[in-house]
Design a protein around this motif. Structure first.
Motif, PDB file in Angstrom:
ATOM      1  N   ALA A  32       0.946  -1.178   0.112  1.00 17.96           N
ATOM      2  CA  ALA A  32       0.126   0.047  -0.123  1.00 17.96           C
ATOM      3  C   ALA A  32       0.966   1.196   0.135  1.00 17.96           C
ATOM      4  O   ALA A  32       1.928   1.175   0.655  1.00 17.96           O
ATOM      5  N   LYS A  33       0.411   2.272  -0.689  1.00 15.51           N
ATOM      6  CA  LYS A  33       1.069   3.581  -0.913  1.00 15.51           C
ATOM      7  C   LYS A  33       0.417   4.420   0.059  1.00 15.51           C
ATOM      8  O   LYS A  33      -0.724   4.692   0.217  1.00 15.51           O
ATOM      9  N   GLN A  34       1.180   5.463   0.804  1.00 10.66           N
ATOM     10  CA  GLN A  34       0.811   6.451   1.535  1.00 10.66           C
ATOM     11  C   GLN A  34       0.360   7.281   0.792  1.00 10.66           C
ATOM     12  O   GLN A  34       0.925   7.754  -0.339  1.00 10.66           O
ATOM     13  N   LEU A  35      -0.705   8.190   0.915  1.00  9.45           N
ATOM     14  CA  LEU A  35      -1.291   9.319   0.333  1.00  9.45           C
ATOM     15  C   LEU A  35      -0.398  10.469  -0.057  1.00  9.45           C
ATOM     16  O   LEU A  35      -0.246  10.809  -1.177  1.00  9.45           O
ATOM     17  N   SER A  36       0.320  10.691   0.907  1.00 10.30           N
ATOM     18  CA  SER A  36       1.208  11.800   0.770  1.00 10.30           C
ATOM     19  C   SER A  36       2.500  11.608   1.799  1.00 10.30           C
ATOM     20  O   SER A  36       2.259  11.036   2.823  1.00 10.30           O
ATOM     21  N   GLY A  37       3.620  12.115   1.352  1.00 10.25           N
ATOM     22  CA  GLY A  37       4.561  12.330   2.353  1.00 10.25           C
ATOM     23  C   GLY A  37       5.578  11.059   2.271  1.00 10.25           C
ATOM     24  O   GLY A  37       5.154   9.904   2.054  1.00 10.25           O
ATOM     25  N   SER A  55       7.273  10.593   5.273  1.00  8.21           N
ATOM     26  CA  SER A  55       7.565   9.979   6.539  1.00  8.21           C
ATOM     27  C   SER A  55       6.280   8.921   6.763  1.00  8.21           C
ATOM     28  O   SER A  55       5.456   9.259   6.550  1.00  8.21           O
ATOM     29  N   PRO A  56       6.717   8.042   7.657  1.00 12.29           N
ATOM     30  CA  PRO A  56       5.527   7.033   7.972  1.00 12.29           C
ATOM     31  C   PRO A  56       4.603   7.488   8.803  1.00 12.29           C
ATOM     32  O   PRO A  56       4.734   7.924   9.702  1.00 12.29           O
ATOM     33  N   ALA A  57       3.406   6.869   8.882  1.00  8.80           N
ATOM     34  CA  ALA A  57       2.354   6.949   9.567  1.00  8.80           C
ATOM     35  C   ALA A  57       1.918   8.282   9.548  1.00  8.80           C
ATOM     36  O   ALA A  57       1.736   9.061  10.871  1.00  8.80           O
ATOM     37  N   THR A  58       1.842   9.078   8.672  1.00  7.30           N
ATOM     38  CA  THR A  58       1.300  10.358   8.468  1.00  7.30           C
ATOM     39  C   THR A  58       0.192  10.758   7.607  1.00  7.30           C
ATOM     40  O   THR A  58      -0.210  11.833   7.420  1.00  7.30           O
ATOM     41  N   ASP A  59      -0.405   9.960   7.028  1.00  2.86           N
ATOM     42  CA  ASP A  59      -1.166   9.847   6.170  1.00  2.86           C
ATOM     43  C   ASP A  59      -1.807   8.677   5.686  1.00  2.86           C
ATOM     44  O   ASP A  59      -1.398   7.519   6.285  1.00  2.86           O
ATOM     45  N   ALA A  60      -3.116   8.652   5.156  1.00  5.58           N
ATOM     46  CA  ALA A  60      -3.722   7.227   4.710  1.00  5.58           C
ATOM     47  C   ALA A  60      -3.066   6.386   3.604  1.00  5.58           C
ATOM     48  O   ALA A  60      -2.201   7.179   2.909  1.00  5.58           O
ATOM     49  N   PHE A  61      -3.511   5.311   3.500  1.00  9.42           N
ATOM     50  CA  PHE A  61      -2.973   4.529   2.253  1.00  9.42           C
ATOM     51  C   PHE A  61      -4.035   4.886   1.392  1.00  9.42           C
ATOM     52  O   PHE A  61      -5.491   4.875   1.388  1.00  9.42           O
ATOM     53  N   ASP A  62      -3.788   5.137   0.224  1.00  5.25           N
ATOM     54  CA  ASP A  62      -4.532   5.481  -1.142  1.00  5.25           C
ATOM     55  C   ASP A  62      -4.534   4.683  -2.078  1.00  5.25           C
ATOM     56  O   ASP A  62      -5.570   4.701  -3.152  1.00  5.25           O
ATOM     57  N   ASN A  80      -9.624  13.434  18.181  1.00  2.74           N
ATOM     58  CA  ASN A  80      -9.447  14.389  17.069  1.00  2.74           C
ATOM     59  C   ASN A  80      -8.658  13.802  15.652  1.00  2.74           C
ATOM     60  O   ASN A  80      -8.311  14.742  14.817  1.00  2.74           O
ATOM     61  N   TYR A  81      -8.233  12.803  15.751  1.00  3.24           N
ATOM     62  CA  TYR A  81      -7.568  12.199  14.543  1.00  3.24           C
ATOM     63  C   TYR A  81      -8.332  12.049  13.491  1.00  3.24           C
ATOM     64  O   TYR A  81      -9.548  12.012  13.428  1.00  3.24           O
ATOM     65  N   ILE A  82      -7.648  12.104  12.240  1.00  2.00           N
ATOM     66  CA  ILE A  82      -8.112  11.875  10.863  1.00  2.00           C
ATOM     67  C   ILE A  82      -8.313  10.463  10.674  1.00  2.00           C
ATOM     68  O   ILE A  82      -7.317   9.572  11.281  1.00  2.00           O
ATOM     69  N   VAL A  83      -9.219  10.190   9.905  1.00  2.26           N
ATOM     70  CA  VAL A  83      -9.185   8.585   9.570  1.00  2.26           C
ATOM     71  C   VAL A  83      -9.549   8.535   8.090  1.00  2.26           C
ATOM     72  O   VAL A  83      -9.845   9.558   7.352  1.00  2.26           O
ATOM     73  N   ALA A  84      -9.233   7.408   7.553  1.00  2.00           N
ATOM     74  CA  ALA A  84      -9.649   7.133   6.025  1.00  2.00           C
ATOM     75  C   ALA A  84     -10.659   5.816   6.287  1.00  2.00           C
ATOM     76  O   ALA A  84     -10.666   5.187   7.035  1.00  2.00           O
ATOM     77  N   TRP A  85     -11.399   5.715   5.031  1.00  5.56           N
ATOM     78  CA  TRP A  85     -12.459   4.665   4.814  1.00  5.56           C
ATOM     79  C   TRP A  85     -11.823   4.124   3.454  1.00  5.56           C
ATOM     80  O   TRP A  85     -11.703   4.570   2.718  1.00  5.56           O
ATOM     81  N   GLU A 129      -9.338   3.492   9.010  1.00  5.97           N
ATOM     82  CA  GLU A 129      -7.989   3.441   9.211  1.00  5.97           C
ATOM     83  C   GLU A 129      -7.631   4.746   9.889  1.00  5.97           C
ATOM     84  O   GLU A 129      -8.109   5.751   9.498  1.00  5.97           O
ATOM     85  N   THR A 130      -6.592   4.863  10.836  1.00  8.18           N
ATOM     86  CA  THR A 130      -6.113   6.022  11.425  1.00  8.18           C
ATOM     87  C   THR A 130      -4.437   5.609  11.426  1.00  8.18           C
ATOM     88  O   THR A 130      -4.086   4.314  11.277  1.00  8.18           O
ATOM     89  N   TRP A 131      -3.647   6.496  11.999  1.00  9.24           N
ATOM     90  CA  TRP A 131      -2.265   6.378  12.047  1.00  9.24           C
ATOM     91  C   TRP A 131      -1.603   7.170  13.219  1.00  9.24           C
ATOM     92  O   TRP A 131      -2.282   8.027  13.386  1.00  9.24           O
ATOM     93  N   ASP A 132      -0.535   6.629  13.625  1.00 10.24           N
ATOM     94  CA  ASP A 132       0.027   7.226  14.960  1.00 10.24           C
ATOM     95  C   ASP A 132       1.257   6.659  15.169  1.00 10.24           C
ATOM     96  O   ASP A 132       1.234   5.539  15.207  1.00 10.24           O
ATOM     97  N   SER A 133       2.369   7.362  15.524  1.00  9.12           N
ATOM     98  CA  SER A 133       3.440   6.701  16.082  1.00  9.12           C
ATOM     99  C   SER A 133       4.256   5.659  15.251  1.00  9.12           C
ATOM    100  O   SER A 133       4.626   4.621  15.751  1.00  9.12           O
ATOM    101  N   SER A 134       4.393   5.995  13.834  1.00  9.51           N
ATOM    102  CA  SER A 134       4.722   5.088  13.040  1.00  9.51           C
ATOM    103  C   SER A 134       4.094   3.818  12.832  1.00  9.51           C
ATOM    104  O   SER A 134       4.969   2.787  12.454  1.00  9.51           O
ATOM    105  N   SER A 135       2.827   3.801  12.898  1.00  7.64           N
ATOM    106  CA  SER A 135       2.177   2.567  12.542  1.00  7.64           C
ATOM    107  C   SER A 135       0.787   3.164  12.187  1.00  7.64           C
ATOM    108  O   SER A 135       0.266   4.075  12.327  1.00  7.64           O
ATOM    109  N   GLN A 136       0.033   2.139  11.401  1.00  7.38           N
ATOM    110  CA  GLN A 136      -1.139   2.451  10.760  1.00  7.38           C
ATOM    111  C   GLN A 136      -1.942   1.405  11.826  1.00  7.38           C
ATOM    112  O   GLN A 136      -1.933   0.469  12.149  1.00  7.38           O
ATOM    113  N   VAL A 137      -3.479   1.905  11.997  1.00  7.61           N
ATOM    114  CA  VAL A 137      -4.322   1.100  12.874  1.00  7.61           C
ATOM    115  C   VAL A 137      -5.771   0.994  11.965  1.00  7.61           C
ATOM    116  O   VAL A 137      -6.236   2.003  11.529  1.00  7.61           O
ATOM    117  N   PHE A 138      -6.139  -0.184  11.880  1.00  2.00           N
ATOM    118  CA  PHE A 138      -7.374  -0.498  11.366  1.00  2.00           C
ATOM    119  C   PHE A 138      -8.431  -1.013  12.214  1.00  2.00           C
ATOM    120  O   PHE A 138      -8.211  -1.680  13.428  1.00  2.00           O
TER     121      PHE A 138
END
Lengths: 123, 111
Positions: A97-102, A104-111, B30-35, B93-102
């Motif tokens: 999976a590719k990150q939407l932008s950037g 740096s890891p874990a700074t955006d969604a997978f797009d 307050n986190y951003i999520v993706a669907w 999905e959200t993300w934090d501290s170098s990991s993604q969470v579903f």
């Protein structure tokens, strides 16, 4: 068009090794954080590992730490996942999976997601 | 690390609307999520990114029938004029501290 194409999935015995590949097209891997996500049969999505753009940093889930290694070949624009000491509970479809932008890891969604490759660990 | 909670299943009739919800842990409200949508036998597909303000940005080609909204720690995905092809699993999905969470995903059945 931005695309990801995984390969390398196979049936392997417990304790064995496997290397997965993810060929990227339509963009440069080096500019984005890239990840592997897996899905065990009938289960949900589980983040596995991420590499920063430029491959300066890697991060992995506790369940694979010390066994799986994520890397990239920027000359070929390919993402890899080296999987060692495989266990039965590593059985899953593996997606890149590719990150939407950037970068740096874990700074955006997978797009963008690949189509997945199946890894079966069984004796 | 944030925790993302989703109901395991939902159902709605063809042509109607449905609102799916994912709830963030309170300290991450307050986190951003993706669907993401995953149709049977297919890879996940990115639908949208959704902020706590309710602002959202959809992926390329995502129909206008899909929209997002937020309330506190809840992030909603609303699908209007349900079609048969909307029957799928939906992951938050959200993300934090170098990991993604579903989240665990919601299976949507179109009746």
């Amino acid at each position: 068009e931005v695309q990801l194409l995984e390969s390398g999935g196979d049936l392997v015995q417990p304790g064995g090794s496997l290397r997965l590949s993810c060929a990227a097209s339509g963009f440069t891997l080096n500019n984005y954080a890239m990840s592997w996500v897996r899905q065990a049969p009938g289960k949900g999505l589980q983040w596995v590992s991420t590499i920063s753009g430029g491959a300066y940093n890697t991060y992995s889930a506790d369940s694979v730490k010390g066994r799986f290694t994520i890397s990239t070949d920027k000359s070929k624009n390919i993402l890899y996942l080296q999987m060692n000491s495989l266990r039965v509970d590593d059985t899953a479809v593996y997606y890149c999976a590719k990150q939407l932008s950037g970068s740096s890891p874990a700074t955006d969604a997978f797009d963008v997601w690949g189509q997945g490759t199946m890894v079966t660990v069984s004796s | 690390q944030p925790v993302v909670t989703q109901s395991s299943s939902a159902s709605a009739s063809l042509g109607s609307s449905v609102k799916l919800t994912c709830t963030l842990s309170s300290v991450h409200s307050n986190y951003i999520v993706a669907w993401h949508q995953q149709q049977p036998g297919k890879a996940p597909r990115y639908l949208m990114k959704l902020e706590g303000s309710g602002r959202y940005n959809k992926g390329s080609g995502v129909p206008d029938r899909f929209s997002g909204s937020s309330s506190g720690a809840d992030r909603h995905l609303t699908i209007s004029n349900l079609q048969s092809e909307d029957e799928a699993d939906y992951y938050c999905e959200t993300w934090d501290s170098s990991s993604q969470v579903f989240g665990g995903g919601t299976t949507l059945t179109v009746l």
